[in-house]
Enzyme design. Structure first.
Site, PDB file in Angstrom:
ATOM      1  N   ALA A 164       0.805  -1.221   0.000  1.00 36.08           N
ATOM      2  CA  ALA A 164       0.000   0.000   0.000  1.00 36.08           C
ATOM      3  C   ALA A 164       0.837   1.269   0.000  1.00 36.08           C
ATOM      4  O   ALA A 164       0.421   2.300  -0.532  1.00 36.08           O
ATOM      5  CB  ALA A 164      -0.939  -0.006   1.201  1.00 36.08           C
ATOM      6  N   VAL A 179      -4.664  -3.460  -4.953  1.00 35.64           N
ATOM      7  CA  VAL A 179      -5.810  -3.806  -5.798  1.00 35.64           C
ATOM      8  C   VAL A 179      -6.211  -2.627  -6.681  1.00 35.64           C
ATOM      9  O   VAL A 179      -7.272  -2.647  -7.295  1.00 35.64           O
ATOM     10  CB  VAL A 179      -7.008  -4.257  -4.932  1.00 35.64           C
ATOM     11  CG1 VAL A 179      -6.655  -5.512  -4.142  1.00 35.64           C
ATOM     12  CG2 VAL A 179      -7.479  -3.145  -3.988  1.00 35.64           C
ATOM     13  N   ASP A 180      -5.340  -1.606  -6.773  1.00 36.64           N
ATOM     14  CA  ASP A 180      -5.714  -0.351  -7.427  1.00 36.64           C
ATOM     15  C   ASP A 180      -5.417  -0.290  -8.925  1.00 36.64           C
ATOM     16  O   ASP A 180      -5.837   0.649  -9.607  1.00 36.64           O
ATOM     17  CB  ASP A 180      -5.049   0.840  -6.726  1.00 36.64           C
ATOM     18  CG  ASP A 180      -3.534   0.680  -6.553  1.00 36.64           C
ATOM     19  OD1 ASP A 180      -2.892   0.134  -7.474  1.00 36.64           O
ATOM     20  OD2 ASP A 180      -3.000   1.086  -5.502  1.00 36.64           O
ATOM     21  N   HIS A 212      -3.596 -10.090  -4.361  1.00 38.52           N
ATOM     22  CA  HIS A 212      -4.831  -9.939  -3.585  1.00 38.52           C
ATOM     23  C   HIS A 212      -6.016  -9.540  -4.456  1.00 38.52           C
ATOM     24  O   HIS A 212      -7.008  -9.009  -3.957  1.00 38.52           O
ATOM     25  CB  HIS A 212      -4.624  -8.930  -2.453  1.00 38.52           C
ATOM     26  CG  HIS A 212      -3.637  -9.390  -1.419  1.00 38.52           C
ATOM     27  ND1 HIS A 212      -3.053  -8.535  -0.509  1.00 38.52           N
ATOM     28  CD2 HIS A 212      -3.122 -10.615  -1.160  1.00 38.52           C
ATOM     29  CE1 HIS A 212      -2.225  -9.218   0.269  1.00 38.52           C
ATOM     30  NE2 HIS A 212      -2.244 -10.476  -0.109  1.00 38.52           N
ATOM     31  N   CYS A 214     -20.354 -11.875  -8.025  1.00 42.84           N
ATOM     32  CA  CYS A 214     -21.415 -12.371  -7.161  1.00 42.84           C
ATOM     33  C   CYS A 214     -20.898 -13.583  -6.402  1.00 42.84           C
ATOM     34  O   CYS A 214     -20.335 -14.504  -7.001  1.00 42.84           O
ATOM     35  CB  CYS A 214     -22.635 -12.743  -7.995  1.00 42.84           C
ATOM     36  SG  CYS A 214     -23.953 -13.524  -7.024  1.00 42.84           S
ATOM     37  N   CYS A 235     -23.554 -16.754  -7.750  1.00 43.78           N
ATOM     38  CA  CYS A 235     -23.524 -17.284  -9.123  1.00 43.78           C
ATOM     39  C   CYS A 235     -22.215 -16.992  -9.850  1.00 43.78           C
ATOM     40  O   CYS A 235     -22.017 -17.453 -10.967  1.00 43.78           O
ATOM     41  CB  CYS A 235     -24.702 -16.752  -9.925  1.00 43.78           C
ATOM     42  SG  CYS A 235     -24.561 -14.992 -10.406  1.00 43.78           S
ATOM     43  N   CYS A 268     -28.944 -12.926  -9.890  1.00 47.96           N
ATOM     44  CA  CYS A 268     -29.519 -13.884  -8.934  1.00 47.96           C
ATOM     45  C   CYS A 268     -29.841 -13.288  -7.574  1.00 47.96           C
ATOM     46  O   CYS A 268     -30.368 -13.985  -6.700  1.00 47.96           O
ATOM     47  CB  CYS A 268     -28.574 -15.078  -8.755  1.00 47.96           C
ATOM     48  SG  CYS A 268     -27.086 -14.705  -7.790  1.00 47.96           S
ATOM     49  N   ASN A 301      10.831   0.906   2.763  1.00 48.99           N
ATOM     50  CA  ASN A 301       9.635   1.076   3.591  1.00 48.99           C
ATOM     51  C   ASN A 301       9.927   2.034   4.734  1.00 48.99           C
ATOM     52  O   ASN A 301      11.041   2.041   5.276  1.00 48.99           O
ATOM     53  CB  ASN A 301       9.172  -0.277   4.161  1.00 48.99           C
ATOM     54  CG  ASN A 301       7.727  -0.242   4.620  1.00 48.99           C
ATOM     55  OD1 ASN A 301       6.831   0.101   3.862  1.00 48.99           O
ATOM     56  ND2 ASN A 301       7.494  -0.592   5.874  1.00 48.99           N
TER      57      ASN A 301
END
Length: 259
Positions: free
Chosen positions: A21, A102-103, A120, A128, A131, A156, A219
């Site tokens: 992140a 996830v961006d 991730h 969904c 389904c 659904c 980091n």
């Protein structure tokens, strides 16, 4: 290049990059555990990223979709670190990105999509849980903005979840195996902007080192893998990553070999 490159940056042709992140905060996307992180400012938000609670409680889902809507409106763009990694690949280096994010910003920056493994998952689509039908997340967020705080599947009526891995869900084993194979063959493993507290993604650092890679961690805060690192860089990611990438380009490697 004016700066003398360190020994670990020399004779490197295969580079694996694990991003967390912290690489996206300069793009306006908050991290999770930092001083201004999502969970630091609102500890209750961590529940929204826990699959069991997300499925069981419509209030949690409403909170999650509201957060997604706020994030979507920011229209985040790749920053200097994303662009530097894309430029390193474009310069001819064998770069593979293993991202916990996830961006989708690595792809937007120009990194080849097939060379970016989203450990991730990603926010581009929602699925969904009943389904398995997929729909663009932007379409779901448009429904939220129009007054549906917890949109259900049009097909659904099942629960919709962005195509991300939440706490309590298993990573895609094929993606994880691919990431481990990349880590095993890397000469240099860069871990950028990750707390390295979330397994099994963080464990890729150990896989790389066990197979002879040099580990460099960029980091702000200490991580559980610092003891394995060849070098730890604490300077801002937006400054550090372009500088490091400049050292690793094929032209810079050629200059170093000629000295």
């Amino acid at each position: 290049m004016n700066e003398r490159a360190p020994d670990w940056a020399q004779d490197v042709s295969r580079i694996a990059v694990l991003t967390g992140a912290g690489i996206s905060t300069d793009s306006g996307i908050p991290d999770y555990r930092g001083p201004d992180g999502v969970w630091t400012r609102d500890p209750g938000m961590e529940q929204a990223f826990t699959h069991q609670k997300y499925v069981a409680d419509t209030k949690v889902r409403r909170r999650f979709w509201h957060w997604c809507g706020d994030l979507h409106q920011r229209d985040a763009r790749p920053n200097a670190a994303h662009l530097a990694l894309a430029d390193l690949e474009a310069a001819g280096s064998a770069v593979r990105i293993l991202t916990q994010n996830v961006d989708g910003l690595h792809q937007k920056a120009g990194s080849t999509p097939r060379k970016v493994l989203e450990l991730h998952g990603g926010m581009a689509t929602a699925a969904c849980l009943r389904c398995r039908a997929k729909t663009p997340t932007g379409d779901v967020l448009a429904r939220v903005a129009a007054g549906e705080p917890d949109p259900a599947c049009h097909d659904c009526g099942g629960i919709l979840q962005p195509s991300i891995i939440m706490f309590g869900q298993l990573l895609d084993q094929a993606v994880l195996a691919h990431a481990a194979a990349i880590a095993r063959t890397a000469q240099l493993f860069l871990a950028i902007g990750s707390s390295l507290m979330v397994e099994p993604a963080a464990g890729l650092c150990g896989v790389a080192v066990e197979n002879g890679a040099r580990l460099v961690i960029v980091n702000r805060d200490p991580t559980p893998y610092d003891d394995l690192a060849t070098e730890i860089v604490r300077e801002p990611i937006g400054d550090a990553v372009p500088r490091l990438c400049a050292m690793l380009t094929p032209s810079a490697q050629s200059m170093m070999s000629e000295r």
